[in-house]
Design a protein around this motif. Structure first.
Motif, short mmCIF file in Angstrom:
data_model
loop_
_atom_site.label_atom_id
_atom_site.label_comp_id
_atom_site.label_asym_id
_atom_site.label_seq_id
_atom_site.Cartn_x
_atom_site.Cartn_y
_atom_site.Cartn_z
N TRP A 207 9.76 5.17 -2.63
CA TRP A 207 8.60 4.30 -2.83
C TRP A 207 8.49 3.85 -4.30
N HIS B 204 9.02 5.32 -7.00
CA HIS B 204 8.62 6.32 -8.00
C HIS B 204 9.88 6.91 -8.63
N TYR C 90 4.72 -2.24 -0.81
CA TYR C 90 4.09 -1.31 -1.76
C TYR C 90 4.63 -1.56 -3.17
N MET D 86 2.50 -2.79 -6.50
CA MET D 86 2.33 -1.89 -7.64
C MET D 86 2.90 -2.45 -8.95
N TYR E 79 -1.62 3.52 -0.64
CA TYR E 79 -1.35 4.82 -1.25
C TYR E 79 -0.25 5.50 -0.45
N ALA F 61 5.09 11.43 -8.68
CA ALA F 61 4.42 10.22 -9.17
C ALA F 61 4.98 9.77 -10.51
N ASP G 134 0.06 5.94 -11.56
CA ASP G 134 -1.18 6.19 -10.81
C ASP G 134 -1.43 4.99 -9.89
N GLU G 135 -1.46 5.25 -8.59
CA GLU G 135 -1.60 4.15 -7.63
C GLU G 135 -2.91 3.39 -7.79
N GLU G 136 -4.00 4.11 -7.98
CA GLU G 136 -5.30 3.45 -8.12
C GLU G 136 -5.32 2.53 -9.32
N HIS H 78 -4.86 1.28 5.15
CA HIS H 78 -4.31 0.70 3.93
C HIS H 78 -4.98 -0.64 3.63
#
Length: 365
Positions: free
Chosen positions: A66, A68, A97, A101, A119, A140, A143-145, A170
């Motif tokens: 993903w 990361h 995703y 991001m 997320y 991670a 930070d996704e948020e 989602h």
């Protein structure tokens, strides 16, 4: 695919011939590959961009992380070295995703995300159990948020089937973030019955081609028209059509009998989700032997996961009886003791051979 720009342990970045040859007239694209069980994920949208003469940089994952991974820093360097300028980030599911991001980090002009996750990381992303097998293997890198909030003001077209039980949360997260940060440029578009991912329905309805061509030409897409067309996209895609037919009443379903047969013949014969949907529809149409044959194909396509095994057991119970369905479930050692399978076995034992069980089993992934 020509023009490999970076080839690391986690990702590969390659430029299509329209970048390599310097034939760049419109807005370039950066694509992110989807989750895959292959050693390296297939390029996402490669043939589409090559045929249309659109410059595209393709990012492929070598395992399902993903995005990361520290190697994502290489992507910004490649974009700068090639002097791409602002580009459109484009992906589906895991690729969607990534597009969501990295928009601001890659100085993107816009984002197109199909059935993306909002997320994936624990603890916020663990509600989506589809990806549990992958989470232990990556940590991670952002930070996704915060990453989502950074995209405020960046135009984004995000397509999701709101009826899909595991994709809907989602979409709700993205809608919440959009409201909190005032991301009015985010267009969250429902694709009813499109399932996961919605890309086949959008592609066959011509919606993706229209949107991507507009963005390449730096034209403002007609979002209202995209919304209207997405509402009916399921009619163009056999899998989405059968997902729709599963929920219609018997009278309406009868009017679609010929369409169901024609769509089944043109559908993806090796897609177990398409097969189980088709089996359920033909059982409702009163064609139990055809339903049984199709359902058997669905579980023969791969080692059946629990949700698919219980779906098939429901068909078997309706056509052959509960005792035959129980024998099928007991013959699956890889699902021995699985709680969903045990629940369905308990119902089969309690209800007997003649009671249809389609409404008693799970609704799929």
């Amino acid at each position: 695919m020509s023009g490999i720009q970076f080839d690391g342990a986690d990702i590969r970045i390659s430029a299509n011939e329209h970048i390599v040859r310097g034939a760049r007239k419109g807005v370039p694209f950066v694509t992110f590959s989807s989750r895959s069980r292959q050693p390296i994920s297939p390029i996402f949208g490669g043939d589409f961009f090559a045929r249309r003469g659109i410059p595209a940089l393709h990012v492929q994952s070598k395992w399902n992380h993903w995005w990361h991974t520290p190697e994502m820093a290489e992507l910004a360097e490649v974009i700068a070295r090639l002097r791409l300028g602002p580009s459109v980030l484009y992906g589906s599911s895991m690729g969607g995703y990534g597009a969501l991001m990295f928009g601001r980090r890659l100085e993107a002009a816009a984002i197109v995300a199909l059935s993306p996750q909002a997320y994936i990381l624990a603890p916020l992303g663990t509600f989506d159990t589809r990806w549990d097998e992958y989470r232990p293997f990556f940590s991670a890198q952002f930070d996704e948020e915060i990453a989502l909030r950074e995209q405020a003001g960046l135009p984004a077209w995000i397509f999701v089937d709101r009826q899909h039980a595991l994709d809907r949360p989602h979409l709700e997260i993205l809608d919440r973030v959009r409201g909190q940060v005032g991301a009015n440029a985010w267009h969250l578009i429902d694709v009813p019955y499109g399932y996961h991912p919605v890309s086949p329905a959008l592609q066959k309805a011509g919606i993706l081609g229209t949107l991507l061509d507009d963005l390449y030409a730096a034209r403002l897409p007609d979002t209202d028209a995209l919304v209207r067309r997405s509402q009916l996209a399921y009619r163009k895609d056999p899998k989405s059509l059968f997902n729709y037919l599963r929920g219609v009443g018997e009278d309406a379903l009868e009017h679609h009998r010929a369409m169901a047969h024609a769509s089944f013949e043109s559908g993806p014969a090796d897609d177990h989700e398409f097969l189980f949907m088709s089996a359920e529809v033909f059982l409702k149409l009163g064609e139990p032997e055809l339903a049984m044959t199709i359902s058997e194909r669905s579980v023969a396509a791969a080692e059946a996961p629990a949700w698919l095994a219980t779906k098939h057991a429901g068909i078997v119970a309706s056509v052959r009886g509960a005792d035959v369905a129980l024998r099928f479930l007991r013959g699956l050692p890889h699902l021995n003791g699985h709680p969903d399978v045990l629940r369905v076995m308990e119902r089969l034992e309690r209800r007997g051979a003649s009671r249809p069980l389609l409404n008693a089993v799970g609704a799929g992934p």
